[in-house]
Scaffold this active site. Structure first.
Site, mmCIF file in Angstrom:
data_model
loop_
_atom_site.group_PDB
_atom_site.id
_atom_site.type_symbol
_atom_site.label_atom_id
_atom_site.label_comp_id
_atom_site.label_asym_id
_atom_site.label_seq_id
_atom_site.Cartn_x
_atom_site.Cartn_y
_atom_site.Cartn_z
ATOM 1 N N ASP A 142 0.827 -1.208 0.000
ATOM 2 C CA ASP A 142 0.000 0.000 0.000
ATOM 3 C C ASP A 142 0.867 1.266 0.000
ATOM 4 O O ASP A 142 0.469 2.286 -0.569
ATOM 5 C CB ASP A 142 -0.960 0.013 1.195
ATOM 6 C CG ASP A 142 -2.188 0.868 0.920
ATOM 7 O OD1 ASP A 142 -2.788 0.695 -0.158
ATOM 8 O OD2 ASP A 142 -2.530 1.725 1.747
ATOM 9 N N GLU A 178 -10.903 6.994 -2.226
ATOM 10 C CA GLU A 178 -11.282 7.475 -0.889
ATOM 11 C C GLU A 178 -12.646 6.951 -0.448
ATOM 12 O O GLU A 178 -12.833 6.541 0.686
ATOM 13 C CB GLU A 178 -11.230 9.001 -0.853
ATOM 14 C CG GLU A 178 -9.878 9.571 -1.299
ATOM 15 C CD GLU A 178 -8.689 8.833 -0.705
ATOM 16 O OE1 GLU A 178 -8.392 9.067 0.475
ATOM 17 O OE2 GLU A 178 -8.055 8.027 -1.393
ATOM 18 N N GLU A 203 -8.598 -1.532 -7.777
ATOM 19 C CA GLU A 203 -8.713 -1.656 -6.316
ATOM 20 C C GLU A 203 -9.035 -3.112 -5.945
ATOM 21 O O GLU A 203 -8.453 -3.664 -5.015
ATOM 22 C CB GLU A 203 -9.828 -0.749 -5.767
ATOM 23 C CG GLU A 203 -9.458 0.728 -5.692
ATOM 24 C CD GLU A 203 -8.592 1.065 -4.470
ATOM 25 O OE1 GLU A 203 -8.208 0.163 -3.701
ATOM 26 O OE2 GLU A 203 -8.293 2.256 -4.303
HETATM 27 C C1 LIG Z 1 -5.067 0.712 -2.574
HETATM 28 C C2 LIG Z 1 -5.609 1.789 -1.737
HETATM 29 N N1 LIG Z 1 -6.696 2.443 -2.152
HETATM 30 C C3 LIG Z 1 -7.182 3.443 -1.422
HETATM 31 C C4 LIG Z 1 -6.595 3.803 -0.255
HETATM 32 C C5 LIG Z 1 -7.181 4.902 0.547
HETATM 33 N N2 LIG Z 1 -6.348 6.018 0.771
HETATM 34 C C6 LIG Z 1 -5.206 6.272 0.138
HETATM 35 S S1 LIG Z 1 -4.470 7.659 0.683
HETATM 36 C C7 LIG Z 1 -5.680 7.964 1.759
HETATM 37 C C8 LIG Z 1 -5.609 9.162 2.611
HETATM 38 C C9 LIG Z 1 -6.338 9.157 3.860
HETATM 39 O O1 LIG Z 1 -6.152 8.053 4.647
HETATM 40 C C10 LIG Z 1 -6.645 6.979 1.676
HETATM 41 C C11 LIG Z 1 -7.885 6.931 2.449
HETATM 42 C C12 LIG Z 1 -5.453 3.100 0.158
HETATM 43 N N3 LIG Z 1 -4.779 3.390 1.297
HETATM 44 N N4 LIG Z 1 -4.981 2.097 -0.598
#
Ligand SMILES: Cc1ncc(C[n+]2csc(CCO)c2C)c(N)n1
EC number: 3.5.99.2
Length: 232
Positions: free
Chosen positions: A61, A153, A222
């Protein structure tokens, strides 16, 4: 050939309070629900996910978060004005402070080797997601960037508000869930959805179709990412 805007108009005509982002989500099924209901998040919330599996997920991630942060930079640059830049800029601030810190402390806590923190072997699903994020940044289309942001998000808000946290959860798991079900995060997702809907009204047919395609492609990536990082 089907025209996405006509398809949306037909869908909207049958609803009392139609929203473009609801249509985008519905037309992303079954992938959308597969991510929201992913077993990874149940294991995480129940506390049954082994530390090693959590660390493996976080390593992959973090490979997503790097080009994602760069995409936010493109979005700030391509936004129509200061109001959007302020919201997106504050989000980058959170991402590069609180959220970055959860990754760093996870790597420390679970003894992730130095090479895996900065230059790990990315799974094919991570690599193709990275490519999508870079492509979207290079597209110069604010609408496409918003489409990717709404997916990434809103999906995370979706699983985080679905699960019930176990009573004795590892503090890092608890923090990870807490980042995604907070009031501030809900407000941000609501803002992203509204901005995508507003910007979509200004797009021509081709741009609208590309935005829709980008949304669906991101949901598929995703799903592939989460299936690849955790098989249960
Ligand atoms: C594959 C993947 N998809 C979406 C997110 C979600 N996300 C990415 S950055 C962020 C900022 C606030 O926490 C958020 C929610 C993730 N982590 N990994």
């Amino acid at each position: 050939m089907s025209m996405p805007r006509t398809d949306y108009a037909a869908w909207a005509a049958e609803r009392s309070a139609p929203r473009l982002t609801d249509w985008l989500r519905e037309t992303s099924e079954p992938d959308w629900s597969a991510v929201v209901n992913h077993p990874l998040f149940d294991a995480l919330a129940e506390g049954s996910l082994p530390g090693e599996a959590f660390a493996d997920y976080m390593v992959q991630d973090y490979g997503f978060v790097d080009p994602f942060t760069a995409l936010l930079g493109h979005a700030i640059g391509h936004a129509p004005g200061m109001a959007d830049r302020v919201v997106l800029g504050q989000f980058v601030g959170m991402l590069t402070s609180d959220e970055n810190s959860v990754f760093q402390r996870t790597f420390e806590t679970f003894g992730v080797p130095e090479t895996d923190r900065n230059a790990p072997e990315y799974l094919p699903a991570t690599a193709s997601f990275q490519q999508l994020l870079r492509e979207t940044g290079a597209s110069e289309s604010y609408a496409q960037m918003l489409a990717v942001l709404v997916v990434t998000e809103w999906l995370y808000l979706g699983w985080a508000t679905r699960i019930t946290r176990g009573e004795i959860l590892h503090p890092l798991y608890d923090e990870w869930v807490g980042l995604h079900d907070s009031q501030a995060f809900q407000t941000f997702v609501a803002w992203l959805r509204r901005r995508l809907e507003e910007i979509a009204e200004t797009l021509d047919e081709t741009e609208f179709a590309r935005m829709v395609e980008r949304f669906h492609e991101t949901v598929a990536r995703e799903r592939a990412f989460h299936d690849a990082v955790y098989s249960g």
